[in-house]
Design a protein around this motif. Structure first.
Motif, PDB file in Angstrom:
ATOM      1  N   CYS A 237      16.329  94.592  75.340  1.00 47.89           N
ATOM      2  CA  CYS A 237      15.094  93.728  74.885  1.00 47.89           C
ATOM      3  C   CYS A 237      15.050  94.106  73.481  1.00 47.89           C
ATOM      4  O   CYS A 237      15.085  95.036  72.946  1.00 47.89           O
ATOM      5  CB  CYS A 237      14.103  94.270  75.657  1.00 47.89           C
ATOM      6  SG  CYS A 237      14.024  93.979  77.446  1.00 47.89           S
TER       7      CYS A 237
ATOM      8  N   THR B 181      11.712  93.234  70.446  1.00 51.06           N
ATOM      9  CA  THR B 181      10.457  92.811  69.983  1.00 51.06           C
ATOM     10  C   THR B 181      10.515  92.641  68.301  1.00 51.06           C
ATOM     11  O   THR B 181      11.350  93.387  67.680  1.00 51.06           O
ATOM     12  CB  THR B 181       9.193  93.502  70.376  1.00 51.06           C
ATOM     13  OG1 THR B 181       9.287  94.792  69.817  1.00 51.06           O
ATOM     14  CG2 THR B 181       9.297  93.529  71.814  1.00 51.06           C
ATOM     15  N   SER B 182       9.561  92.018  67.824  1.00 56.20           N
ATOM     16  CA  SER B 182       9.467  92.055  66.278  1.00 56.20           C
ATOM     17  C   SER B 182       8.752  93.339  65.794  1.00 56.20           C
ATOM     18  O   SER B 182       7.856  94.082  66.539  1.00 56.20           O
ATOM     19  CB  SER B 182       8.607  90.913  65.510  1.00 56.20           C
ATOM     20  OG  SER B 182       9.037  89.664  65.745  1.00 56.20           O
TER      21      SER B 182
ATOM     22  N   ASN C 123      14.921  83.569  71.954  1.00 53.77           N
ATOM     23  CA  ASN C 123      13.738  83.671  71.151  1.00 53.77           C
ATOM     24  C   ASN C 123      13.508  82.225  70.348  1.00 53.77           C
ATOM     25  O   ASN C 123      12.752  82.155  69.346  1.00 53.77           O
ATOM     26  CB  ASN C 123      13.915  84.724  70.126  1.00 53.77           C
ATOM     27  CG  ASN C 123      14.909  84.593  69.245  1.00 53.77           C
ATOM     28  OD1 ASN C 123      15.749  83.379  69.266  1.00 53.77           O
ATOM     29  ND2 ASN C 123      15.334  85.388  68.319  1.00 53.77           N
TER      30      ASN C 123
ATOM     31  N   CYS D 150       7.457 100.320  65.898  1.00 51.97           N
ATOM     32  CA  CYS D 150       7.626  99.339  66.897  1.00 51.97           C
ATOM     33  C   CYS D 150       6.442  99.797  67.994  1.00 51.97           C
ATOM     34  O   CYS D 150       5.974 100.897  67.861  1.00 51.97           O
ATOM     35  CB  CYS D 150       8.824  99.792  67.690  1.00 51.97           C
ATOM     36  SG  CYS D 150      10.268  99.117  66.700  1.00 51.97           S
TER      37      CYS D 150
ATOM     38  N   CYS E   1      11.947  91.677  80.093  1.00 49.27           N
ATOM     39  CA  CYS E   1      11.616  91.522  78.815  1.00 49.27           C
ATOM     40  C   CYS E   1      10.418  90.881  77.989  1.00 49.27           C
ATOM     41  O   CYS E   1       9.540  91.546  77.119  1.00 49.27           O
ATOM     42  CB  CYS E   1      12.734  91.010  77.897  1.00 49.27           C
ATOM     43  SG  CYS E   1      14.379  92.090  77.726  1.00 49.27           S
ATOM     44  N   ASN E   2      10.063  89.801  78.719  1.00 44.86           N
ATOM     45  CA  ASN E   2       8.739  89.044  78.521  1.00 44.86           C
ATOM     46  C   ASN E   2       7.704  90.007  78.925  1.00 44.86           C
ATOM     47  O   ASN E   2       6.703  89.925  78.064  1.00 44.86           O
ATOM     48  CB  ASN E   2       8.860  87.565  79.239  1.00 44.86           C
ATOM     49  CG  ASN E   2       9.906  87.022  78.832  1.00 44.86           C
ATOM     50  OD1 ASN E   2      10.250  85.855  79.561  1.00 44.86           O
ATOM     51  ND2 ASN E   2      10.425  87.016  77.645  1.00 44.86           N
TER      52      ASN E   2
ATOM     53  N   GLN F 158       1.737  92.230  66.695  1.00 44.84           N
ATOM     54  CA  GLN F 158       2.925  91.977  66.628  1.00 44.84           C
ATOM     55  C   GLN F 158       2.900  90.781  65.474  1.00 44.84           C
ATOM     56  O   GLN F 158       3.109  89.645  65.849  1.00 44.84           O
ATOM     57  CB  GLN F 158       3.563  91.657  67.861  1.00 44.84           C
ATOM     58  CG  GLN F 158       3.959  92.965  68.486  1.00 44.84           C
ATOM     59  CD  GLN F 158       4.999  92.370  69.637  1.00 44.84           C
ATOM     60  OE1 GLN F 158       4.479  92.221  70.698  1.00 44.84           O
ATOM     61  NE2 GLN F 158       6.299  92.533  69.483  1.00 44.84           N
TER      62      GLN F 158
ATOM     63  N   GLY G  85       6.710  92.222  76.204  1.00 46.08           N
ATOM     64  CA  GLY G  85       6.252  91.743  75.053  1.00 46.08           C
ATOM     65  C   GLY G  85       7.407  91.525  74.043  1.00 46.08           C
ATOM     66  O   GLY G  85       7.088  90.918  72.853  1.00 46.08           O
ATOM     67  N   GLY G  86       8.725  91.085  74.872  1.00 46.50           N
ATOM     68  CA  GLY G  86       9.568  90.632  73.750  1.00 46.50           C
ATOM     69  C   GLY G  86      10.567  89.612  74.665  1.00 46.50           C
ATOM     70  O   GLY G  86      10.058  89.018  75.461  1.00 46.50           O
ATOM     71  N   ASN G  87      11.848  89.347  73.781  1.00 44.63           N
ATOM     72  CA  ASN G  87      12.818  88.856  74.598  1.00 44.63           C
ATOM     73  C   ASN G  87      14.169  89.560  74.833  1.00 44.63           C
ATOM     74  O   ASN G  87      14.204  90.563  74.248  1.00 44.63           O
ATOM     75  CB  ASN G  87      13.146  87.686  73.611  1.00 44.63           C
ATOM     76  CG  ASN G  87      11.830  86.708  73.593  1.00 44.63           C
ATOM     77  OD1 ASN G  87      11.738  85.991  74.737  1.00 44.63           O
ATOM     78  ND2 ASN G  87      11.510  86.472  72.371  1.00 44.63           N
TER      79      ASN G  87
END
Length: 533
Positions: free
Chosen positions: A148, A150-151, A98, A21, A49-50, A282, A53-55
């Motif tokens: 949050c 992320t991938s 997402n 991660c 979260c954005n 990512q 780098g994520g949701n």
């Protein structure tokens, strides 16, 4: 001040080989999670979260739900999850931030939820007997913690100073660069020190390769540059002659130059190549991009398969400054196809589909008047490319009626009928009976093993047309890799116009078997299938 007991549920933190991660996130059940302890509204949490780098986190099964609830117990507070429910008591209307589907396949709402009387956003309890259950809440009237997601990012076999390097087979310069860019937006390798030069020269263990392509070019003004745009701050040129070509390769053998030196080479020559990208790009494992730009500021690209969304999806695209959106959709074989799984356009919007980049005449136009008849209808280009132009209303502003104007489309391709074969087909695409739309043959036994290549993903299959001999010629759908798995449905007869022929797997595979007897044949079936969360 909130009390926080700091502990980790080690049994839930699973490190998968090859995955890690980005900084600040923890790998939990193949999800990268981060707990935001600061109390804030749903929209503020989504923004944070954005920025990370994520949701806000999405949840697709009970195992992940339990893991997320336990992960979030380090802060004894409910947490926002990335779900918004526009319709009262209807989980299928709840869309994940997402853009990967809705909550109809799995949800953990408490009774009488989702409830618009309370609000359209959703939070999860992280303590007590109701830990893990979901509740509706006012998006801006409640301030709590959030989780949050992320991938995961790939770890790589060859890495140096924060970059991943990976070898390719023998390709021309343009094909090698395209192949590199498909891997987490990498590029042909740029080299910036003697140590990096030595490192790159050792990636190919087979010295019989002779020369490997690198990402250096010589311009018409005899100026050297790197394809990735980085600074030309190191050079190891052994022989330079524009007459031999404007690209560069590195020698692995002691021939024209000593190993490690660079020489001019023909850009169209087929040479092994080396790609380079940031180590923590990512990229995940998804083979196709999801295109959901917040606004139309450029051209979006998708190759072979993937979902394409309207701007700002799952929210309304309406804006006072939205320009036309351009999507370039290509497949590597046969002709490109696209179908819409949902579409709700405003009165002034339209979607135009073109079969090439330079044509001025669309082969299909979708607008408010025609949209009611196109869901799951297939639009096929005459080439391997579709240029899609979305023209929203540029003066409408936000929808005052509360209506959500949006659309979602799937890029795919036609797969051949696989009678007497157990070949696996990866999403997305279209399958049909033999000879469709003309009549099929007698004595058929045609299996279709449909697979979602993403671990943890599912398959959804929707029949757009269906007519077989009732009671004798059947399509059977099994929840797994073969006919020994649970039977989801056995369908037969004239079902033309039936909009309820949709089936979803619980795992990565659906097995479809079409059989016909010795008499009475009809036009058969056509179905679309696609990745489903």
């Amino acid at each position: 001040m909130k009390k926080i007991s700091i502990f980790l549920i080690f049994c839930l933190i699973q490190f998968s080989e090859g995955l890690t991660c980005i900084e600040g996130f923890t790998l939990v059940n193949n999800k990268c999670l981060k707990l935001i302890i600061t109390d804030q509204t749903h929209s503020a949490a989504r923004r944070e979260c954005n920025l990370n780098g994520g949701n806000l986190v999405s949840v697709y099964n009970a195992i992940d739900n339990t893991a997320i609830a336990q992960f979030a117990t380090v802060g004894s507070d409910p947490v926002w999850i990335g779900l918004n429910c526009p319709n009262d008591h209807d989980a299928s209307s709840c869309v994940w931030d997402n853009q990967a589907g809705n909550a109809s396949g799995y949800n953990n709402f408490i009774a009488a939820n989702p409830s618009n009387d309370v609000g359209t956003c959703v939070y999860m309890l992280t303590f007590g007997s109701l830990r893990g259950r979901w509740f509706s809440a006012s998006c801006d009237g409640m301030e709590i913690s959030a989780v949050c997601e992320t991938s995961p990012v790939e770890q790589c076999l060859y890495n140096l100073n924060g970059y991943c390097y990976y070898p390719l087979g023998e390709l021309s310069e343009v094909d090698a660069q395209n192949a590199c860019s498909q891997n987490c937006e990498g590029s042909l390798v740029s080299i910036h020190s003697a140590a990096e030069n030595t490192f790159v020269s050792k990636i190919f263990k087979d010295s019989s390769k002779g020369y490997i392509r690198i990402g250096a070019q010589l311009s018409s003004g005899n100026v050297n540059s790197w394809i990735d745009g980085s600074v030309w701050d190191y050079t190891n040129i052994g022989y330079q002659n524009k007459g031999l070509g404007s690209c560069y390769s590195m020698s692995l053998i002691n021939e024209l130059v000593v190993p490690g030196k660079w020489i001019s080479s023909n850009c169209s020559a087929l040479l092994p190549s080396v790609c380079k990208r940031p180590q923590h790009a990512q990229c995940g494992s998804t083979p196709a991009p999801t295109l959901a730009p917040p606004q139309c500021s450029g051209i979006s690209y998708s190759t072979d398969t993937g979902a394409i969304y309207s701007p700002n999806y799952p929210y309304s695209y309406l804006s006072t400054d939205t320009a036309p959106c351009y999507y370039i959709l290509t497949v590597t074989t046969d002709t490109a196809m696209i179908w819409f799984t949902e579409v709700n356009l405003d009165a002034n919007a339209r979607i135009e589909l073109y079969s090439s980049l330079d044509t001025q005449t669309p082969f299909a136009i979708i607008d408010r008047n025609s949209q009611g008849n196109i869901t799951f209808s297939t639009f096929e280009s005459s080439t391997s490319l579709i240029k899609m132009v979305f023209k929203p209303c540029t003066t409408c502003g936000s929808s005052s009626s509360g209506t959500i104007f949006r659309w979602k489309a799937i890029l795919g391709k036609q797969y051949p009928t696989l009678c007497a074969s157990d070949q696996t087909i990866s999403t997305n695409g279209i399958i049909t009976s033999t000879n469709y739309p003309n009549v099929y043959n007698n004595y058929l036994s045609c299996p279709y093993n449909l697979q979602n290549p993403n671990k943890g993903g599912r398959i959804q299959l929707h029949f757009t047309d269906f007519w077989t001999e009732s009671g004798y010629d059947y399509v059977k759908i099994y929840d797994g890799r073969n006919s020994t798995q649970p039977l989801l449905a056995s369908i037969s007869g004239n079902l033309v116009g039936n909009s309820n022929l949709t089936y979803t797997s619980t795992g990565q595979n659906l097995y479809v078997l079409f059989t016909s007897d010795r008499s009475n044949v009809f036009k058969g079936f056509s179905a679309v299938f696609y990745e489903y969360p």
